[in-house]
Motif scaffolding. Structure first.
Motif, PDB file in Angstrom:
ATOM      1  N   ARG A   1       0.587  -0.907   0.011  1.00 15.54           N
ATOM      2  CA  ARG A   1       0.027  -0.153  -0.267  1.00 15.54           C
ATOM      3  C   ARG A   1       0.884   1.168   0.104  1.00 15.54           C
ATOM      4  N   THR A   2       2.237   1.442   0.187  1.00 15.46           N
ATOM      5  CA  THR A   2       2.592   2.366   1.029  1.00 15.46           C
ATOM      6  C   THR A   2       3.706   3.013  -0.414  1.00 15.46           C
TER       7      THR A   2
ATOM      8  N   GLU B   1       1.337  10.944   4.731  1.00 14.29           N
ATOM      9  CA  GLU B   1       1.607   9.195   4.058  1.00 14.29           C
ATOM     10  C   GLU B   1      -0.039   8.678   3.282  1.00 14.29           C
ATOM     11  N   ARG B   2       0.428   8.945   2.041  1.00 17.75           N
ATOM     12  CA  ARG B   2      -0.435   8.236   0.803  1.00 17.75           C
ATOM     13  C   ARG B   2      -0.564   6.888   1.073  1.00 17.75           C
ATOM     14  N   ARG B   3      -1.582   6.652   1.062  1.00 16.82           N
ATOM     15  CA  ARG B   3      -1.263   5.036   0.951  1.00 16.82           C
ATOM     16  C   ARG B   3      -2.487   4.314  -0.615  1.00 16.82           C
ATOM     17  N   TYR B   4      -2.392   3.628  -1.043  1.00 24.51           N
ATOM     18  CA  TYR B   4      -2.811   2.922  -2.482  1.00 24.51           C
ATOM     19  C   TYR B   4      -3.377   1.570  -2.230  1.00 24.51           C
ATOM     20  N   ARG B   5      -4.458   1.406  -2.940  1.00 29.32           N
ATOM     21  CA  ARG B   5      -5.513   0.538  -3.133  1.00 29.32           C
ATOM     22  C   ARG B   5      -5.999   0.504  -4.152  1.00 29.32           C
TER      23      ARG B   5
ATOM     24  N   ARG C   1       1.993   6.440  10.007  1.00 30.32           N
ATOM     25  CA  ARG C   1       2.730   5.520   9.255  1.00 30.32           C
ATOM     26  C   ARG C   1       3.416   3.722   9.317  1.00 30.32           C
TER      27      ARG C   1
ATOM     28  N   ASN D   1       1.565   2.486  11.778  1.00 30.89           N
ATOM     29  CA  ASN D   1       0.365   1.549  12.139  1.00 30.89           C
ATOM     30  C   ASN D   1       0.222   1.228  13.654  1.00 30.89           C
TER      31      ASN D   1
END
Length: 473
Positions: free
Chosen positions: A268-269, A311-315, A388, A390
């Motif tokens: 995700r990061t 803290e961008r996350r991708y899905r 960052r 979690n």
């Protein structure tokens, strides 16, 4: 099984557009244009085909195929010649060799005393292969086609190109109204497949609401029964739909596919995606993620809070594609050698933990459809919060805006397990995480598949309430 459960609203919108054509006067340019876009295999062509069959008016349905300009023009001539337009014979006689001549002749063969429909499917192919296609289409529409009582449907799967077609600096700007076709929603799936609420959400995660896959799900069948049948059929829609869509959307030289595979595997990061994609360079990864987000395949999200975060996350945005990338794509060789049983057992082992995170976006959207109610206000933004490391992670954050909120409206937890309700331990963890974000007594909420034990929440919602949010009010 009915073909278009859940498409009543779209069919009504198309009927209304045709009605406007029929009721317009010649002095107001009776022609109307709709720009329909949606992901591949979402059922756009089938929906339009059903509409024109029910409409019972003269129509032509032309589908571009990604050929040369000359090849596409030849297909257009054949489509008109085989249509039920009253003047179709003129097209065969004159056989126009240029696109402007073809559009001019098409306008001539359209009836002037009754409504008709012209469908151009896979418009992005024409935008790529035909020089100045948008300008040619704009001139033909302004000067010729819009003067006839015609409904022009421009259909496409490349979301970014279809959006660009109607953008401010392009020739066709404001010539047509936009219509976005999405997947079947959980309530549609529940009705189509005769599933209870909790099972309908599971089916939505597996099929992504794609009609082609849903039609292969036996009515009333459970998740494992459907997966067993699909994995024993190497050409099932569940297995092949993703590969066909990806092959059409990603050129071989792009890194988008490698990056998508990394995100689909659970990374995700930015740093972890780069590592999983083979240690690609920062600039290459940036271009790839921009490509994926522009196509709507990947969502890039920031935590919602009162302070800015990087803290961008991708899905993977499409639930079906997310399921396929996690469980099916990496193991197609296994399925092809008729060992789908091994794939099924792997899915069963990982299903609970995978579903727990995959269902979050769907349930957040369900909650936005419920609110406001007697317990919680409407929330313009519903997302999550994380750090960052979690050490603080909150499944639900409702706020007045995102990602930097002025006011936090609620915090919540999603517990989506078959036999474990939301209990006092979950509530204590939610209190702890809220305290790490704010000192304010922001209301707490839970979304639970198996109910709630104890007090202390402002609101709680189960599968039935969340499914009801998708039904027409």
């Amino acid at each position: 099984m009915e073909r278009f459960i859940g498409r009543d609203r779209e069919l009504q919108a198309l009927r209304q557009a045709l009605k406007q054509v029929d009721q317009a006067t010649a002095s107001t340019k009776p022609g109307r244009c709709l720009l329909m876009r949606g992901r591949r295999r979402i059922g756009k062509s089938s929906l339009v085909e059903e509409f024109v069959q029910r409409a019972d008016v003269p129509y032509v349905f032309f589908t571009a195929a990604g050929e040369s300009s000359e090849g596409e023009l030849s297909e257009l001539r054949e489509s008109v010649a085989s249509s039920n337009l009253p003047g179709r014979g003129l097209f065969a006689e004159e056989a126009p060799e240029q696109w402007n001549a073809a559009f001019r002749l098409l306008a001539e063969v359209l009836p002037a005393d009754e409504p008709s429909v012209v469908v151009i499917d896979e418009v992005p192919y024409l935008m790529k292969s035909v020089d100045s296609f948008e300008g040619l289409l704009q001139r033909a529409w302004d000067r010729l086609l819009s003067r006839k009582p015609v409904l022009l449907l421009l259909v496409g799967s490349d979301l970014s190109m279809m959006e660009a077609l109607n953008s401010y600096d392009r020739p066709f700007h404001q010539r047509g109204r936009e219509m976005v076709l999405g997947p079947l929603n959980p309530a549609d799936i529940s009705g189509m497949l005769d599933l209870d609420a909790a099972s309908a959400f599971d089916a939505a995660l597996i099929t992504g609401g794609l009609p082609l896959i849903c039609r292969e799900w036996p009515r009333g069948a459970g998740t494992w029964e459907f997966l067993r049948e699909s994995l024993n059929n190497p050409i099932s829609a569940l297995l092949v739909s993703a590969e066909r869509s990806l092959a059409a959307e990603f050129p071989p030289q792009a890194m988008g596919r490698e990056v998508l595979n990394a995100i689909g595997s659970g990374e995700r990061t930015f740093a972890n995606i780069a590592r999983a994609a083979g240690g690609i360079a920062h600039t290459t990864l940036s271009r790839a993620t921009e490509l994926l987000t522009s196509k709507g395949i990947v969502a890039a999200e920031l935590p919602i809070s009162l302070r800015p975060s990087k803290e961008r996350r991708y899905r993977v945005a499409d639930p079906y594609l997310r399921f396929w990338l996690a469980f099916l794509g990496p193991h197609m060789a296994e399925v092809e050698r008729l060992r789908g049983d091994l794939t099924l057992e792997r899915i069963k082992r990982q299903w609970t933990s995978w579903r727990g995170r995959a269902v979050e976006p769907l349930l957040r959207e369900s909650l936005t459809r419920i609110l406001p109610d007697e317990s919680l206000p409407a929330a313009p933004a519903v997302g999550g919060y994380w750090t960052r490391s979690n050490d603080v992670e909150i499944d639900l954050v409702g706020a007045d805006r995102e990602p930097v909120a002025q006011r936090l409206l609620f915090f919540g937890s999603i517990k989506w397990l078959e036999h474990a309700p939301f209990d006092s331990h979950d509530l204590a963890a939610l209190h702890k995480h809220r305290a790490a974000v704010t000192d304010e007594p922001v209301p707490l909420v839970a979304l639970s598949r198996s109910g709630v034990v104890g007090d202390g929440l402002r609101a709680a919602y189960g599968p039935e309430e969340l499914l009801r949010a998708w039904r027409p009010s």
